[in-house]
Design a protein around this motif. Sequence first.
Motif, PDB file in Angstrom:
ATOM      1  N   TYR A 193       0.809  -1.212   0.000  1.00 49.62           N
ATOM      2  CA  TYR A 193       0.000   0.000   0.000  1.00 49.62           C
ATOM      3  C   TYR A 193       0.847   1.269   0.000  1.00 49.62           C
ATOM      4  N   ASN A 194       2.170   1.135   0.270  1.00 53.31           N
ATOM      5  CA  ASN A 194       3.064   2.292   0.215  1.00 53.31           C
ATOM      6  C   ASN A 194       3.630   2.532  -1.181  1.00 53.31           C
ATOM      7  N   GLY A 195       3.363   1.620  -2.115  1.00 49.51           N
ATOM      8  CA  GLY A 195       3.861   1.801  -3.475  1.00 49.51           C
ATOM      9  C   GLY A 195       4.777   0.673  -3.904  1.00 49.51           C
ATOM     10  N   THR A 196       5.716   1.005  -4.811  1.00 46.35           N
ATOM     11  CA  THR A 196       6.624   0.031  -5.412  1.00 46.35           C
ATOM     12  C   THR A 196       8.019   0.180  -4.826  1.00 46.35           C
ATOM     13  N   HIS A 197       8.640  -0.953  -4.518  1.00 40.10           N
ATOM     14  CA  HIS A 197       9.969  -0.957  -3.910  1.00 40.10           C
ATOM     15  C   HIS A 197      10.890  -1.851  -4.737  1.00 40.10           C
ATOM     16  N   ILE A 198      12.051  -1.324  -5.113  1.00 41.42           N
ATOM     17  CA  ILE A 198      13.076  -2.115  -5.794  1.00 41.42           C
ATOM     18  C   ILE A 198      14.287  -2.189  -4.877  1.00 41.42           C
ATOM     19  N   MET A 199      14.713  -3.426  -4.581  1.00 39.92           N
ATOM     20  CA  MET A 199      15.754  -3.649  -3.597  1.00 39.92           C
ATOM     21  C   MET A 199      17.098  -3.927  -4.269  1.00 39.92           C
ATOM     22  N   SER A 200      18.163  -3.839  -3.493  1.00 42.55           N
ATOM     23  CA  SER A 200      19.517  -4.059  -3.992  1.00 42.55           C
ATOM     24  C   SER A 200      19.693  -5.504  -4.474  1.00 42.55           C
ATOM     25  N   PRO A 201      20.575  -5.729  -5.465  1.00 38.77           N
ATOM     26  CA  PRO A 201      20.789  -7.092  -5.963  1.00 38.77           C
ATOM     27  C   PRO A 201      21.646  -7.941  -5.038  1.00 38.77           C
ATOM     28  N   ASN A 202      22.405  -7.298  -4.154  1.00 39.13           N
ATOM     29  CA  ASN A 202      23.280  -8.011  -3.217  1.00 39.13           C
ATOM     30  C   ASN A 202      22.835  -7.771  -1.785  1.00 39.13           C
ATOM     31  N   ASP A 203      23.293  -8.611  -0.876  1.00 41.35           N
ATOM     32  CA  ASP A 203      23.070  -8.412   0.556  1.00 41.35           C
ATOM     33  C   ASP A 203      24.344  -7.906   1.210  1.00 41.35           C
ATOM     34  N   ILE A 204      24.218  -6.887   2.036  1.00 43.49           N
ATOM     35  CA  ILE A 204      25.342  -6.458   2.869  1.00 43.49           C
ATOM     36  C   ILE A 204      25.659  -7.581   3.854  1.00 43.49           C
ATOM     37  N   CYS A 205      26.941  -7.871   4.037  1.00 48.12           N
ATOM     38  CA  CYS A 205      27.373  -8.830   5.062  1.00 48.12           C
ATOM     39  C   CYS A 205      28.703  -8.360   5.622  1.00 48.12           C
ATOM     40  N   LEU A 206      28.676  -7.828   6.846  1.00 49.27           N
ATOM     41  CA  LEU A 206      29.862  -7.221   7.446  1.00 49.27           C
ATOM     42  C   LEU A 206      30.354  -7.991   8.663  1.00 49.27           C
TER      43      LEU A 206
END
Length: 234
Positions: free
Chosen positions: A141-154
Amino acid sequence: ALEDYIYFLHQIQVDRIIFGDPAVVMFVKKQSNPIPLHWDAGALVTNYFQCNYWGKKGASRAVLAKELSLEEMINIKKNANVEIEVQVHGMTCMFQSKRMLLGNYYTFQDRQMKIERNNAQQDLLLYDEERDNKYPVFEDYNGTHIMSPNDICLIEELEPFFEAGIDAFKIDGVLQSEDYINVVTEQYREAIDLYNEDPEAYDDEKFMLVDPIEEIQPEHRPFDEGFLYKQTVY
């Protein structure tokens, strides 16, 4: 609806309220025993002046933008009058629109980008053939979200955060299963405990701490270090 919701949160006595809008501060201040506030305005939390400003308004913690380098984070921590939280694991939001855009992707961008449906995991991925990247896409309901292709892992890069006195690590579990989040949290908890017991023990074992996470990591989501060692120009 916000004022009623703030009142409800105080009735059930949640531990913290995460906010990115001044209206939240206004309504929280009206409560007899205000819940501590954590300022998280996404990509806007980029310097200690902002952190200290919202600290004066009532925030006890600031969640830093994911686009900051390690040097910038340490500088903010050194000069901030509030607690500082940084994301150490998980995906990040690259693009957000209030509009429902998936139909436009299908109609107008078919030649440039392909929408891939993974029926087994119910993931919708925007596939960039040129870079061989797959971007998770979802709408609510907040709209469209496009996420990063990688995951951060620190988990192997935590020493500078410990030395700088960073107050909290954030694990973002969006679009992940409960089992995945549990495993990741356990490994970061072990990393923190190891360092607190003996920094050298953490240094010796940190490369093995990532193994249980890699075993359950989705194949199409490689790890990276985010912007930790990059310089972003604003």
